[in-house]
Write an enzyme that holds these catalytic residues in place. Structure first.
Site, PDB file in Angstrom:
ATOM      1  N   GLY A 114     -20.271 -41.921  -1.948  1.00 25.45           N
ATOM      2  CA  GLY A 114     -21.701 -41.815  -2.264  1.00 25.45           C
ATOM      3  C   GLY A 114     -22.321 -40.499  -1.828  1.00 25.45           C
ATOM      4  O   GLY A 114     -23.389 -40.480  -1.229  1.00 25.45           O
ATOM      5  N   LEU A 115     -21.657 -39.394  -2.192  1.00 32.65           N
ATOM      6  CA  LEU A 115     -22.061 -38.098  -1.628  1.00 32.65           C
ATOM      7  C   LEU A 115     -23.043 -37.297  -2.481  1.00 32.65           C
ATOM      8  O   LEU A 115     -23.474 -36.231  -2.058  1.00 32.65           O
ATOM      9  CB  LEU A 115     -20.802 -37.241  -1.389  1.00 32.65           C
ATOM     10  CG  LEU A 115     -19.758 -37.844  -0.441  1.00 32.65           C
ATOM     11  CD1 LEU A 115     -18.525 -36.941  -0.369  1.00 32.65           C
ATOM     12  CD2 LEU A 115     -20.333 -38.048   0.956  1.00 32.65           C
TER      13      LEU A 115
ATOM     14  N   HIS B  26     -20.265 -31.543  -0.173  1.00 30.24           N
ATOM     15  CA  HIS B  26     -18.858 -31.899  -0.444  1.00 30.24           C
ATOM     16  C   HIS B  26     -18.258 -31.082  -1.576  1.00 30.24           C
ATOM     17  O   HIS B  26     -17.040 -31.018  -1.722  1.00 30.24           O
ATOM     18  CB  HIS B  26     -18.718 -33.403  -0.738  1.00 30.24           C
ATOM     19  CG  HIS B  26     -19.318 -33.847  -2.042  1.00 30.24           C
ATOM     20  ND1 HIS B  26     -20.670 -33.904  -2.274  1.00 30.24           N
ATOM     21  CD2 HIS B  26     -18.734 -34.276  -3.197  1.00 30.24           C
ATOM     22  CE1 HIS B  26     -20.902 -34.348  -3.505  1.00 30.24           C
ATOM     23  NE2 HIS B  26     -19.740 -34.564  -4.078  1.00 30.24           N
ATOM     24  N   ARG B  27     -19.114 -30.425  -2.397  1.00 30.86           N
ATOM     25  CA  ARG B  27     -18.600 -29.612  -3.490  1.00 30.86           C
ATOM     26  C   ARG B  27     -18.671 -28.111  -3.170  1.00 30.86           C
ATOM     27  O   ARG B  27     -18.062 -27.307  -3.874  1.00 30.86           O
ATOM     28  CB  ARG B  27     -19.368 -29.920  -4.789  1.00 30.86           C
ATOM     29  CG  ARG B  27     -19.360 -31.419  -5.144  1.00 30.86           C
ATOM     30  CD  ARG B  27     -19.436 -31.677  -6.615  1.00 30.86           C
ATOM     31  NE  ARG B  27     -18.265 -31.144  -7.303  1.00 30.86           N
ATOM     32  CZ  ARG B  27     -18.064 -31.225  -8.615  1.00 30.86           C
ATOM     33  NH1 ARG B  27     -18.962 -31.819  -9.375  1.00 30.86           N
ATOM     34  NH2 ARG B  27     -16.982 -30.704  -9.165  1.00 30.86           N
TER      35      ARG B  27
ATOM     36  N   GLU C 127     -23.464 -24.577 -11.136  1.00 25.10           N
ATOM     37  CA  GLU C 127     -22.590 -25.747 -11.298  1.00 25.10           C
ATOM     38  C   GLU C 127     -21.679 -25.589 -12.513  1.00 25.10           C
ATOM     39  O   GLU C 127     -21.128 -26.565 -13.022  1.00 25.10           O
ATOM     40  CB  GLU C 127     -23.429 -27.026 -11.375  1.00 25.10           C
ATOM     41  CG  GLU C 127     -24.356 -27.210 -10.165  1.00 25.10           C
ATOM     42  CD  GLU C 127     -23.843 -28.206  -9.106  1.00 25.10           C
ATOM     43  OE1 GLU C 127     -23.087 -29.113  -9.452  1.00 25.10           O
ATOM     44  OE2 GLU C 127     -24.212 -28.043  -7.915  1.00 25.10           O
TER      45      GLU C 127
ATOM     46  N   HIS D 290     -26.712 -33.011 -14.360  1.00 19.91           N
ATOM     47  CA  HIS D 290     -26.208 -31.846 -15.095  1.00 19.91           C
ATOM     48  C   HIS D 290     -26.637 -31.993 -16.554  1.00 19.91           C
ATOM     49  O   HIS D 290     -26.744 -33.117 -17.063  1.00 19.91           O
ATOM     50  CB  HIS D 290     -24.668 -31.785 -15.071  1.00 19.91           C
ATOM     51  CG  HIS D 290     -24.085 -31.424 -13.739  1.00 19.91           C
ATOM     52  ND1 HIS D 290     -23.015 -32.093 -13.195  1.00 19.91           N
ATOM     53  CD2 HIS D 290     -24.402 -30.459 -12.853  1.00 19.91           C
ATOM     54  CE1 HIS D 290     -22.710 -31.555 -12.026  1.00 19.91           C
ATOM     55  NE2 HIS D 290     -23.542 -30.576 -11.794  1.00 19.91           N
TER      56      HIS D 290
ATOM     57  N   CYS E 190     -17.039 -34.290 -18.181  1.00 18.13           N
ATOM     58  CA  CYS E 190     -17.031 -33.748 -16.802  1.00 18.13           C
ATOM     59  C   CYS E 190     -15.621 -33.385 -16.385  1.00 18.13           C
ATOM     60  O   CYS E 190     -15.415 -32.485 -15.572  1.00 18.13           O
ATOM     61  CB  CYS E 190     -17.530 -34.778 -15.799  1.00 18.13           C
ATOM     62  SG  CYS E 190     -19.204 -35.319 -16.054  1.00 18.13           S
TER      63      CYS E 190
END
Ligand code: SUG
Length: 417
Positions: A19-20, A127-128, A161, A229, A346
């Site tokens: 759940g980040l 986290h990315r 992104e 996005h 994605c």
């Protein structure tokens, strides 16, 4: 021979639901669920096989070293000592969503005639934010030929992104195109992840013609509805733009500019009265891969969730029954990725290039996918409970799995990064 190659991110052995990603409603809604990394990777492989069966050229990007010890070292900690949230951020398999790996401008669009790739900094989500060094290492291997120019990330704080917020329209893939950079300004309670300043920097370094480079703001309602996005509410391929009515802040001016730059453009806008933003986001209708089939005509490669949604499927049936360019619907099951907010589009990065110029280790056919599936079946964990992320046994399994894959594919450079 320039052709579109889809590079899919292979779903890594640490795939889990921590759940980040605030603003990504699927990911936050599934936080805490037990994941199935092995089934997830096999779903992704099945999608690649379906693309190959349609006659498309398929490539692959590989799972990153997880946990990311180099990142933790820069944070002056170790995996064993790090607090739970840093462990989860270091362990995320989020590099699977290759649409966020980089922005790609094919050679016909650039003043120097090279195909440009800019790795995305992904700075908005912790986290990315540590994906780009390994993504860059992979891009530098796969696209080492001088027909490509591979760039590092745009500097923070400008969030980038990658291709998820970039659309290219053209008469045909090998012709010069119009590139549209979609950025966010605000999105209710959620962060806007693509900044206009980052997109403008990418356009400059890719040496795009300003007359054929457009910028469009995402609508605030779309971001607030979970479109973190642009590729959650719009997709383009060759002369076709397929978008939700509420995708853009100012759709009429975007469409007018687009028509002026590419008179052949066909805009298929889905009205909110037929498919609500909520249905578009939960079904991932627009996170389909829109592809040109070798025999002519276009296909939408859709997630199963789009078929399961009544309003969406009815609209799609009417679409393919009509006389438009989209003639074929291909449904794939990528549920494990979908539950983290990642649909078919994605999972892939599109690169228009001559396949002969790409390092063949990053291209796949059925036989290579059999070998990869063999590694996945033998090494990928069957399940991960996010409460167990700190378990040293899990770390060992995840690390051995990636090593086995790199050895199988003979991409040993990545082991010693
Ligand atoms: O960045 N999910 C990804 C999904 C990315 C989808 N990509 C595109 N739309 N192109 C994200 O939000 C969830 C991971 C977690 O919560 O563990 C996540 O990162």
């Amino acid at each position: 021979m320039l052709t579109e190659i889809n590079f899919d991110g292979l779903i890594g052995p640490s795939h889990n639901y921590a759940g980040l990603s605030p603003g990504n409603l699927a990911a936050t809604g599934n936080a805490g669920r037990v994941s199935q990394p092995r089934a997830a990777a096999l779903e992704g492989i099945a999608k690649m096989r379906a693309n190959i069966a349609l006659g498309l050229t398929q490539g692959i990007l590989l799972p990153h070293a997880r946990p990311d010890h180099l990142w933790l070292e820069r944070l002056a900690t170790t995996y064993a000592e790090a607090p739970a949230h840093l462990q989860a951020q270091a362990m995320s398999a989020s590099a699977m969503w290759a649409a966020n790996a980089a922005t790609v401008s094919p050679a016909p669009d650039s003043a120097d005639g090279r195909c440009h790739l800019s790795v995305a900094n992904l700075v908005t989500m912790p986290h990315r934010s540590h994906e780009w060094p390994e993504t860059l290492a992979q891009l530098r291997l796969a696209f080492a030929d001088p027909v490509f120019a591979v760039h590092g990330p745009v500097p923070a704080p400008f969030g980038d992104e990658g291709a998820a917020n970039h659309m290219r329209l053209c008469a045909a893939h090998d012709q010069p195109g119009v590139e549209i950079f979609v950025y966010g300004v605000s999105g209710g309670p959620y962060p806007a992840r693509q900044h206009r300043e980052a997109s403008a920097a990418v356009a400059r370094r890719h040496r795009l013609d300003p007359a054929y480079t457009l910028y469009a703001a995402q609508s605030e309602v779309a971001i607030a509805a979970g479109a973190f996005h642009n590729d959650v509410v719009a997709v383009a391929n060759e002369r076709v733009l397929f978008a939700h009515e509420q995708a853009f802040a100012n759709p009429q001016s975007l469409y007018a500019d687009l028509r002026a730059a590419l008179p052949k453009v066909e805009i298929i806008e889905v009205p909110a009265a037929h498919v609500s933003l909520a249905d578009a986001v939960s079904s991932y209708l627009f996170n389909a891969q829109l592809v040109t089939l070798p025999g002519g005509g276009m296909a939408l490669i859709l997630p199963q969730e789009a078929r399961d949604n009544h309003a969406v499927w009815r609209w799609l049936q009417a679409l393919v029954a009509g006389n438009g360019p989209i003639r074929h619907l291909e449904v794939v099951d990528v549920r494990q990725s979908m539950a983290n907010g990642g649909g078919p589009a994605c999972l892939r990065l599109r690169v228009v290039a001559d396949p002969i110029r790409v390092d063949p280790r990053f291209l796949v056919d059925g036989a290579k996918l059999d070998r990869i599936a063999g590694v996945v079946e033998q090494h990928w964990p069957e399940t991960i409970d996010p409460g167990m992320i700190g378990d040293p046994a899990l770390v060992g399994t995840v690390e051995r799995a990636r090593l086995a894959l790199l050895e199988e594919l003979d991409i040993v450079e990545l082991i010693y990064r």
